[in-house]
Design a protein around this motif. Structure first.
Motif, mmCIF file in Angstrom:
data_model
loop_
_atom_site.group_PDB
_atom_site.id
_atom_site.type_symbol
_atom_site.label_atom_id
_atom_site.label_comp_id
_atom_site.label_asym_id
_atom_site.label_seq_id
_atom_site.Cartn_x
_atom_site.Cartn_y
_atom_site.Cartn_z
ATOM 1 N N GLU A 533 0.861 -1.055 -0.087
ATOM 2 C CA GLU A 533 0.076 0.092 -0.098
ATOM 3 C C GLU A 533 0.959 1.306 0.142
ATOM 4 O OE1 GLU A 533 -2.869 0.349 -0.444
ATOM 5 O OE2 GLU A 533 -3.858 -1.670 -0.094
ATOM 6 N N MET A 534 2.004 1.253 0.830
ATOM 7 C CA MET A 534 2.944 2.438 0.751
ATOM 8 C C MET A 534 3.479 2.570 -0.488
ATOM 9 S SD MET A 534 5.780 3.199 3.771
ATOM 10 C CE MET A 534 6.613 1.777 3.110
ATOM 11 N N LYS A 862 -5.683 3.193 9.810
ATOM 12 C CA LYS A 862 -6.988 2.665 9.306
ATOM 13 C C LYS A 862 -8.334 2.973 9.914
ATOM 14 C CE LYS A 862 -4.686 -1.516 7.552
ATOM 15 N NZ LYS A 862 -4.243 -2.983 7.803
ATOM 16 N N SER A 863 -8.036 3.650 11.170
ATOM 17 C CA SER A 863 -9.448 3.823 11.980
ATOM 18 C C SER A 863 -9.621 5.398 11.812
ATOM 19 C CB SER A 863 -8.876 3.819 13.612
ATOM 20 O OG SER A 863 -7.869 4.720 14.011
ATOM 21 N N LEU A 864 -9.040 6.043 10.922
ATOM 22 C CA LEU A 864 -9.225 7.410 10.836
ATOM 23 C C LEU A 864 -9.760 7.597 9.542
ATOM 24 C CD1 LEU A 864 -5.443 8.593 11.860
ATOM 25 C CD2 LEU A 864 -7.653 8.784 13.040
ATOM 26 N N PRO A 865 -10.339 8.652 9.142
ATOM 27 C CA PRO A 865 -11.030 8.952 7.789
ATOM 28 C C PRO A 865 -10.019 8.814 6.933
ATOM 29 C CG PRO A 865 -11.721 10.567 9.654
ATOM 30 C CD PRO A 865 -10.674 9.792 10.269
ATOM 31 N N VAL A 866 -10.557 8.525 5.761
ATOM 32 C CA VAL A 866 -9.460 8.182 4.518
ATOM 33 C C VAL A 866 -8.891 9.573 4.183
ATOM 34 C CG1 VAL A 866 -9.367 7.397 2.148
ATOM 35 C CG2 VAL A 866 -10.915 6.230 3.598
ATOM 36 N N ARG A 870 -1.309 9.830 5.109
ATOM 37 C CA ARG A 870 -0.892 8.542 4.582
ATOM 38 C C ARG A 870 0.490 8.217 4.879
ATOM 39 N NH1 ARG A 870 -4.199 11.508 0.308
ATOM 40 N NH2 ARG A 870 -2.251 13.009 0.279
ATOM 41 N N MET A 871 0.979 7.195 5.176
ATOM 42 C CA MET A 871 2.386 6.665 5.194
ATOM 43 C C MET A 871 2.963 6.617 3.745
ATOM 44 S SD MET A 871 4.113 3.521 7.347
ATOM 45 C CE MET A 871 2.958 3.538 8.409
#
Length: 923
Positions: A533-534, A862-866, A870-871
């Motif tokens: 994903e990163m 992942k628990s935060l709003p999209v 971003r990492m």
């Protein structure tokens, strides 16, 4: 002894070095170097197959010196110690040559040249032909009507006429020639000021050294430039000439306990050779050995009913028995496999693509395996002219999507990060990724090779179809979509099948060790999708800034090049080692600090760095090199790597790229962008935040020193870190007996070098060069360090002993680093393994900590709003994020808290967090 084939005498020591430097740096599955083994055996084999000799000897230098070292202590003194990667290959070379039935000679106190010279002259007296295989020019003195030299690197031969053509003198004057001009490879001095041309001219007029010194007055009559000074040079250096003559003379009267008659070629030991080739991953030679074609004489040496050969043939055949690989081309076949996968509980899979760039790769096909030896391949985008009708890609993926996204069905893959990203390009987010065989292999032994072909060969005794074998025709590489579907099926289905079989092999071994199992399950496997994903997110750069920087660097490099030409007094290429070598050491006569294995002055970076302390020219060359590297690697290249899809750069993180567990990266390599100089920081300024965002950098502070404090439990170190003291100032205070407030910035800098140097096994010599003090003073720093930090000394002694006893060391998480050379007979190899034993637990634990931090931070994200955060990068001990401007302060604190509390040591972990519009501002 027959007269129609020559006795072959091979200079094994010459072969060793030539093979080592000429062949690529090959390694086997264990990571052991094999390039020299391949080169030597290949040259010997070629020679035997060409001449089919009845009598042969491979002669090696024995350890220790010869009479020449007694004559002249500096004989061969300019040669570097044999490289570790070469010395480890000598024993396997000897074993293979013996198994080939070849007599090996290695006589204590006698050089290989003298053994060969004695045997050659002995055969000549018996009217026998001799072929000497070597690359050494001093052997030319042995050439005669019966004795010929052959160079197997270029297959050229030297008879008497060829010697004259090459050296300008006949064989009987080669000793005189070497005595006059010297030989840098053996450090034979010769007569200073006499080179190749003058030596040739002198020997064209005189009968040798003795004749020259008997007729010195005749020298001035010669039409040679500098004859007036030449006579005096010879007079002043007669002792060197006489010494050089003795050193260059090959002895031909060595007392040997054997004769040429006893150098008979023996029988081939097929079993031993097969096992050796298997050990060092020479699969092609294994095939040829089984086919009877490895040596021309092999067929005559194998009995027709050889049990070993039949057993190997049976084993090879059995690998293909019971295999069922299907090509899925109909809806019925697809539905059958969909049902199999749905009901399987777990399956192995692999993707075939048109591109190794996972962000842009397109699917060509997918393969699956549910049980060993059974697999299927679904072609999706083959272009081969005779291809049957393929199932529509969209329909296939629609049926596969629920299976791939079902977390209850376990997925197994080899390098799953790639497959995850490829399927993500089609809107499929794989769930239930449980096993990656590449990572399983890596956790079990990080020093192995982890590619599928190597793993299959090593653990399953199965030779896979390689990608090149499938797609390369007459040196032309094609893509898999243009390959016949049936052939592609055998290749792709095999990959899925072998992956499943490897998992079945690896997983029981991991389950036996709870630490290794937890390392695999809790750290390495969650990291695979996180990294994917990163990588897919990528990082934004400013191409205009980089282009401007590149233009400025181009101008600066031109200015430096002009300065270099003024300093050098001539034009030269600062990137050319040969030109730099001639300039620094021939023209400007700078001191030669180190020599290459070929005896030439070294121009390596460490040599130039040392010279740069006193001389401007090497300092400017280093400056040119460093700026040119930045320009070529980053400012020129990065703008070209921007994705046309999202206008970001997508690096590739390698999870198995280091033996210690650290992540590495390539295309581009983010780990090597300098942070301590202005030009490197300017490159980091081009890594920018998108509009409305800021860059946050979170970097572990002195993490390896903190780990050392934990591992050693040294009271002084623990106290310093527990009270958040400046550890380098504390160390300077302890070593120098001053209060911390009295320590100067220079003393702190030296203490910092000691702190970090010792955990990397730095010697007093290395430390003295780094902090620019005398070796004695550097040793004082080291001795005082261990006096003040006795726990560190005790830990280092204990870990060395532990490594020697069990053959590996561990990180706090149980990650192992195997050290095969910890018991080596070579002191250099052993000390290298001991340094690794000390440092690996620290580097490896640091890797475990940053990986754990990545997982914990990712879970929080992942628990935060999209799109809030971003990492985007991981570099050494640092994590880099893009964060919405209004959330920076809030998220800074949360990131710091998670990273500092993700792993428990005896002292607190400390994270420095910064932010800005670009990476440089944030760090």
């Amino acid at each position: 002894m027959p007269n129609n084939t020559p006795i072959i005498l091979i200079d094994g020591s010459s072969y060793l070095y030539r093979a080592f430097f000429a062949c690529p740096p090959l390694t086997n599955a264990k990571g052991e170097p094999t390039g020299a083994i391949f080169g030597v055996v290949n040259m010997v084999r070629s020679l035997i197959n060409q001449y089919n000799p009845t009598h042969i000897a491979v002669v090696f230098d024995a350890k220790g010196g010869s009479f020449r070292n007694e004559l002249y202590s500096e004989y061969k003194a300019t040669r570097d110690e044999m490289p570790e990667n070469l010395s480890s290959q000598i024993e396997p070379i000897h074993a293979i040559l013996k198994a080939m039935g070849l007599p090996l000679l290695c006589i204590e106190g006698v050089e290989a040249d003298d053994v060969i010279g004695t045997l050659a002259r002995q055969a000549e007296r018996e009217n026998l032909e001799v072929l000497i295989s070597t690359g050494d020019k001093d052997m030319a003195q042995l050439v005669s009507d019966k004795i010929t030299l052959i160079n197997t690197m270029n297959n050229t031969q030297l008879d008497p006429q060829a010697v004259i053509k090459k050296f300008g003198v006949p064989p009987e004057k080669i000793i005189d020639y070497l005595a006059l001009r010297g030989d840098s490879s053996d450090n034979i001095p010769g007569v200073p000021g006499i080179g190749e041309k003058i030596a040739q001219s002198l020997l064209a007029e005189f009968n040798g050294i003795k004749d020259i010194y008997n007729r010195l007055d005749d020298i001035e009559k010669l039409k040679i430039r500098g004859t007036k000074s030449l006579k005096q040079k010879l007079i002043d250096n007669q002792n060197y000439a006489d010494l050089s003559y003795l050193l260059a003379t090959i002895k031909t009267d060595v007392k040997l306990e054997f004769t040429n008659e006893q150098l008979l070629v023996g029988d081939i030991d097929i079993q031993a050779l097969f096992d050796l080739f298997n050990c060092y991953d020479f699969q092609r030679w294994q095939k040829e050995l089984m086919a009877g074609t490895f040596l021309n004489r092999q067929k005559n040496k194998i009995a027709e009913g050889d049990d070993f050969l039949f057993a190997q043939e049976e084993q090879t055949t059995s690998l293909n028995k019971g295999i069922d690989y299907q090509c899925v081309l109909t809806e019925k076949q697809l539905d059958e496999w969909i049902a199999k996968l749905t009901n399987s509980g777990q399956f192995a899979f692999d993707t075939e693509t048109d591109n190794v760039d996972h962000v842009h790769a397109k699917l060509i096909g997918i393969s699956f395996s549910v049980e060993p030896h059974q697999a299927a391949y679904i072609p999706l985008a083959h272009q081969y002219l005779g291809v049957p009708k393929q199932l529509p890609l969209e329909n296939v993926l629609a049926k596969l999507k629920p299976i791939f996204e079902n977390p209850e069905i376990k997925k197994i893959a080899q390098n799953v990060k790639f497959d995850y990203s490829v399927l993500a390009n089609y809107g499929i987010t794989i769930q239930g990724i449980a096993f990656d065989t590449m990572i399983e292999s890596y956790v079990l032994n990080s020093t192995d090779r982890h590619d599928l072909d190597s793993l299959s060969n090593r653990y399953l005794d199965h030779k896979t179809i390689t990608y090149d074998e499938l797609t390369k025709f007459d040196k032309i590489q094609v893509t898999i979509d243009s390959i016949d579907v049936e052939k592609a099926t055998q290749y792709a289905a095999e990959d899925a099948d072998v992956t499943l079989q490897l998992h079945n092999k690896f997983w029981p071994d991991l389950e036996k060790d709870q630490k290794l199992k937890a390392l695999f399950t809790d750290i390495e496997m969650p990291l695979t999708t996180l990294i994917a994903e990163m990588e897919r997110t990528g990082v934004l750069i400013d191409p205009k800034l980089l282009n401007k920087h590149s233009s400025e660097l181009r101008k600066k490099l031109k200015e430096i090049q002009e300065t270099l030409q003024l300093l050098a007094g001539e034009k030269f290429n600062p990137a050319s080692p040969k030109q730099i070598q001639a300039l620094l050491f021939d023209k400007h006569q700078l001191p030669v600090l180190k020599k290459t294995p070929k005896g030439e002055p070294s121009t390596s970076e460490d040599v130039l760095s040392e010279l740069a302390n006193q001389y401007e020219l090497p300092r400017m060359i280093l400056l040119y090199r460093s700026l040119a590297k930045l320009k070529n690697t980053y400012t020129d290249k990065l703008p070209l790597m921007v994705s046309p899809i999202d206008h970001r750069i997508h690096t590739n993180y390698n999870q198995i790229g280091t033996v210690t567990g650290r992540l590495s990266s390539n295309e581009p390599n983010l780990q090597h962008i300098p942070v301590r100089n202005e030009e490197g920081r300017r490159i980091r300024q081009a890594f920018i935040a998108p509009k409305g965002y800021k860059i946050i950098s979170a970097d572990y502070s002195q993490i390896e020193l903190r780990i050392m404090a934990h591992l050693s439990q040294d009271k002084s170190l623990l106290d310093a870190f527990s009270h958040d003291k400046d550890i380098h100032r504390v160390t300077a205070s302890e070593i120098l007996g001053k209060t911390e407030s009295e320590v100067t910035s220079e003393e702190r800098r030296r203490a910092k070098a000691v702190n970090f140097g010792l955990i990397y096994g730095m010697s007093a010599f290395g430390l003295s060069k780094q902090i620019n003090v005398a070796r004695k003073e550097a040793q004082f720093y080291i001795d005082r360090y261990f006096e003040r930090y006795p726990g560190v000394q005790a830990y280092m002694d204990q870990i060395r002993q532990q490594a020697a006893e069990q053959g590996y060391v561990e990180t706090l998480s149980g990650r192992r680093l195997y050290l095969p050379k910890i018991k080596s007979g070579s002191a250099i190899e052993r000390r290298g393994a001991e340094r690794a034993a000390i440092n690996a637990p620290m580097q490896g634990t640091a890797a475990d900590i940053i990986k754990t931090a990545m997982i914990k931070v990712s879970e929080w994200i992942k628990s935060l709003p999209v799109d809030n955060i971003r990492m985007v990068m991981q570099v050494h001990d640092e994590l880099v994020f893009e964060v919405k401007e209004e959330l920076v302060e809030q998220y800074k604190a949360q990131i710091k808290s998670i990273m500092e509390n993700c792993y428990q040591l005896s002292i607190p972990l400390k994270v420095d967090v910064g932010f800005g519009n670009n990476w440089d501002e944030a760090h």
